[in-house]
Design an enzyme around this catalytic site. Structure first.
Site, PDB file in Angstrom:
ATOM      1  N   GLY A  43       0.786  -1.226   0.000  1.00 14.76           N
ATOM      2  CA  GLY A  43       0.000   0.000   0.000  1.00 14.76           C
ATOM      3  C   GLY A  43       0.813   1.268   0.000  1.00 14.76           C
ATOM      4  O   GLY A  43       0.264   2.358  -0.097  1.00 14.76           O
ATOM      5  N   GLY A 185      15.597  19.183  12.616  1.00 14.89           N
ATOM      6  CA  GLY A 185      14.792  19.504  11.446  1.00 14.89           C
ATOM      7  C   GLY A 185      13.445  20.052  11.850  1.00 14.89           C
ATOM      8  O   GLY A 185      12.713  19.426  12.626  1.00 14.89           O
ATOM      9  N   ALA A 186      13.113  21.238  11.336  1.00 18.51           N
ATOM     10  CA  ALA A 186      11.884  21.915  11.753  1.00 18.51           C
ATOM     11  C   ALA A 186      10.982  22.223  10.577  1.00 18.51           C
ATOM     12  O   ALA A 186      10.308  23.244  10.545  1.00 18.51           O
ATOM     13  CB  ALA A 186      12.231  23.195  12.511  1.00 18.51           C
ATOM     14  N   SER A 187      10.976  21.315   9.585  1.00 17.99           N
ATOM     15  CA  SER A 187       9.997  21.451   8.516  1.00 17.99           C
ATOM     16  C   SER A 187       8.750  20.681   8.931  1.00 17.99           C
ATOM     17  O   SER A 187       8.497  20.493  10.116  1.00 17.99           O
ATOM     18  CB  SER A 187      10.578  20.952   7.193  1.00 17.99           C
ATOM     19  OG  SER A 187       9.761  21.335   6.104  1.00 17.99           O
ATOM     20  N   TYR A 188       7.961  20.196   7.971  1.00 14.10           N
ATOM     21  CA  TYR A 188       6.647  19.657   8.280  1.00 14.10           C
ATOM     22  C   TYR A 188       6.701  18.447   9.211  1.00 14.10           C
ATOM     23  O   TYR A 188       5.952  18.364  10.189  1.00 14.10           O
ATOM     24  CB  TYR A 188       5.912  19.315   6.983  1.00 14.10           C
ATOM     25  CG  TYR A 188       5.944  20.444   5.991  1.00 14.10           C
ATOM     26  CD1 TYR A 188       5.387  21.674   6.340  1.00 14.10           C
ATOM     27  CD2 TYR A 188       6.552  20.322   4.752  1.00 14.10           C
ATOM     28  CE1 TYR A 188       5.428  22.743   5.469  1.00 14.10           C
ATOM     29  CE2 TYR A 188       6.600  21.388   3.870  1.00 14.10           C
ATOM     30  CZ  TYR A 188       6.045  22.594   4.231  1.00 14.10           C
ATOM     31  OH  TYR A 188       6.104  23.665   3.379  1.00 14.10           O
ATOM     32  N   VAL A 191       7.942  19.470  12.808  1.00 11.17           N
ATOM     33  CA  VAL A 191       6.955  20.275  13.526  1.00 11.17           C
ATOM     34  C   VAL A 191       5.781  19.414  13.988  1.00 11.17           C
ATOM     35  O   VAL A 191       5.305  19.542  15.122  1.00 11.17           O
ATOM     36  CB  VAL A 191       6.479  21.450  12.648  1.00 11.17           C
ATOM     37  CG1 VAL A 191       5.194  22.056  13.188  1.00 11.17           C
ATOM     38  CG2 VAL A 191       7.563  22.504  12.560  1.00 11.17           C
ATOM     39  N   GLY A 272      14.087  15.595   6.150  1.00 13.37           N
ATOM     40  CA  GLY A 272      13.610  15.396   4.793  1.00 13.37           C
ATOM     41  C   GLY A 272      13.689  13.944   4.355  1.00 13.37           C
ATOM     42  O   GLY A 272      14.005  13.045   5.144  1.00 13.37           O
ATOM     43  N   HIS A 322      -1.752  12.957  -2.040  1.00 15.41           N
ATOM     44  CA  HIS A 322      -2.685  13.493  -3.040  1.00 15.41           C
ATOM     45  C   HIS A 322      -1.960  13.945  -4.301  1.00 15.41           C
ATOM     46  O   HIS A 322      -2.540  13.949  -5.384  1.00 15.41           O
ATOM     47  CB  HIS A 322      -3.520  14.628  -2.454  1.00 15.41           C
ATOM     48  CG  HIS A 322      -2.748  15.718  -1.782  1.00 15.41           C
ATOM     49  ND1 HIS A 322      -2.133  15.562  -0.569  1.00 15.41           N
ATOM     50  CD2 HIS A 322      -2.514  16.998  -2.144  1.00 15.41           C
ATOM     51  CE1 HIS A 322      -1.549  16.695  -0.212  1.00 15.41           C
ATOM     52  NE2 HIS A 322      -1.755  17.584  -1.165  1.00 15.41           N
ATOM     53  N   HIS A 451     -23.508  29.133   7.744  1.00  6.48           N
ATOM     54  CA  HIS A 451     -23.087  29.738   9.011  1.00  6.48           C
ATOM     55  C   HIS A 451     -23.594  28.877  10.163  1.00  6.48           C
ATOM     56  O   HIS A 451     -24.713  28.373  10.116  1.00  6.48           O
ATOM     57  CB  HIS A 451     -23.673  31.151   9.119  1.00  6.48           C
ATOM     58  CG  HIS A 451     -23.536  31.763  10.479  1.00  6.48           C
ATOM     59  ND1 HIS A 451     -22.382  32.379  10.898  1.00  6.48           N
ATOM     60  CD2 HIS A 451     -24.414  31.830  11.529  1.00  6.48           C
ATOM     61  CE1 HIS A 451     -22.549  32.824  12.135  1.00  6.48           C
ATOM     62  NE2 HIS A 451     -23.783  32.514  12.541  1.00  6.48           N
TER      63      HIS A 451
END
Length: 466
Positions: A43, A185-188, A191, A272, A322, A451
């Site tokens: 998968g 590392g402080a990317s996605y 974090v 990364g 995606h 709303h």
């Protein structure tokens, strides 16, 4: 099976990630003879060690936050909420296991030959697969899709790996939570794990080599995310890199580029990901790589070899599921006879949204303000605090950040947006649809949105332009 027997198929898929498995199953259902080779994850990465397990844990962290703040909503008696790691793992593994089992059943469909083993290209559109039982199969496809995926980068910092540092895959197999965690590392990825682990009660130090976390984002957006991290107890070190590591007892000490040190029970490396294109013989298939080791593709995802496409992480596509799904659709269109003049066969002009599932959540599409100004574009900037959105007030998240959109000053079309706050990963799709349809900000502004919903915030946002 003897290696001198070459099996011929209509489609050979090397790697069972999102694009690969989707194309393999779809073409098999259409009556093609399809062989799909996968060496590790049934998968793909997303289901096994990325999106699905991490977002399962993110949801657990958010449930914990909710429980700890229930009294604000008038619900009492839940202030002692805590993490049970065994149940946490069971939650995550239950979701992953069910999805893997479902895929294994789908891969038994007529016309699809699912091959578990290590593939190596030995000629044009041809692989030899080392099977788990010690045998071999050689398969040649009239058409080939390369969908090799990626793996966590392992920077060569002296002493780091000898000290037992974890990758983003290793941390998903924890049997106990560390008391303290340093994240390089402080990317996605960094974090999200920092937010999650701090919520679980771990003492987290996040090491950012840039001046702020999430270096692709505008500084003001990154600062909001930083405030959320620091509010959860994360210590952020900015503008430094880990240069060495050593282990003594239960503690790893990182030496940083400024001469300071950080000590923690565990270290997570979130530096990364790199493509899985090495050691697979792509040169034997005539498939060229770029300077970073990704498969070189054109706008139709065609490689340098006739009849061979590449998709997903290994093709340099943004590393989101995606995006790989979009790659699948582009290649499927070509294999079903759609003209290359049709936009659905090309990545040209494709804009891919994404979200960072920290607390607060950040969603982004298109150009940021800094990027637009760096390109010298004439732009209008719409911006409102999240507190201006009625639904955010009911969720008690009104103080979290802002929403911002970049608008073409001449055409009034939307060029990009950055949204920070609850459920913005869902709202960003509305902006994406507006951008894809070429709507002006006024057209989106005056839609009668339900709303109170978070999507209604788009009206509030564009009202700021007057």
């Amino acid at each position: 099976m003897s290696t001198n027997v070459i099996e011929e198929v209509d489609l050979l898929v090397v790697g069972g990630g999102k694009a690969g498995k989707s194309l393999a199953m779809e073409r098999a259902k259409a009556g093609w003879r399809v062989a799909m080779v996968e060496r590790r994850f049934v998968g793909g990465t997303c289901i096994n060690v990325a999106c699905i397990p991490t977002k399962s844990l993110v949801n657990s962290a958010r449930r914990l936050i909710d429980a700890r703040t229930d009294d604000v909503f008038g619900v009492v008696g839940t202030d002692r909420a805590r993490v049970d790691l065994a149940k946490l793992r069971a939650h995550k593994e239950g979701i992953v296991g069910a999805m893997v089992d479902a895929h294994e059943q789908m891969f038994t469909a007529p016309g699809l030959d699912f091959v578990r083993g290590e593939a190596r290209f030995t000629g044009e559109r041809t692989v030899t697969v080392a099977l788990g039982n010690g045998g071999e199969r050689t398969i040649r496809g009239e058409r080939v899709l390369i969908n090799l995926g990626s793996r966590p980068a392992r920077p060569q910092i002296p002493g780091l790996w000898e000290s037992g540092a974890w990758t983003s895959e290793d941390i998903l197999r924890l049997e106990e939570l560390p008391s303290s965690l340093a994240i390089i590392g402080a990317s996605y990825i960094g974090v999200e794990f920092a937010s999650m682990m701090a919520t679980f009660g771990v003492d987290v130090t996040l090491i950012a080599s840039d001046e702020h976390v999430l270096p692709r984002e505008d500084a003001d957006a990154a600062r909001v995310v930083e405030a959320g991290l620091e509010g959860a107890g994360v210590t952020i070190l900015r503008g430094v890199r880990a240069s060495a590591a050593s282990r003594s007892g239960l503690v790893t000490t990182l030496t940083l580029s400024d001469g300071s040190t950080v000590a923690a029970q565990a270290v997570l490396v979130a530096a990364g990901r790199v493509p899985n294109t090495d050691g697979i013989g792509l040169d034997q298939a005539g498939v060229a790589l770029d300077q970073r080791g990704f498969v070189a593709v054109d706008e139709h995802l065609r490689t340098s070899a006739q009849g061979v496409w590449a998709a997903g992480d290994c093709a340099g596509t943004l590393m989101f599921t995606h995006a790989s799904w979009s790659d699948f659709r582009i290649i499927r269109a070509q294999l079903t006879g759609v003209s290359l003049d049709d936009p659905i066969t090309s990545t040209r002009g494709r804009t891919i949204p994404y979200a960072v599932f920290a607390t607060p959540e950040l969603a982004r599409i298109g150009l940021s303000e800094e990027e637009a100004r760096g390109l010298g574009l004439d732009v209008l900037i719409a911006q409102v605090p999240t507190s201006a959105i009625p639904r955010a007030k009911t969720l008690r998240h009104a103080g979290e950040g802002f929403w911002k959109a970049v608008v073409d000053g001449r055409t009034h079309e939307i060029l990009g947006a950055t949204l920070i706050g609850p459920n913005v990963s869902e709202v960003i799709t509305a902006v994406q649809v507006a951008m894809a349809g070429g709507l002006t900000y006024e057209q989106l502004r005056f839609l009668p949105v339900a709303h109170p919903t978070m999507a209604e915030g788009l009206q509030v946002l564009f009202d700021s332009l007057g």
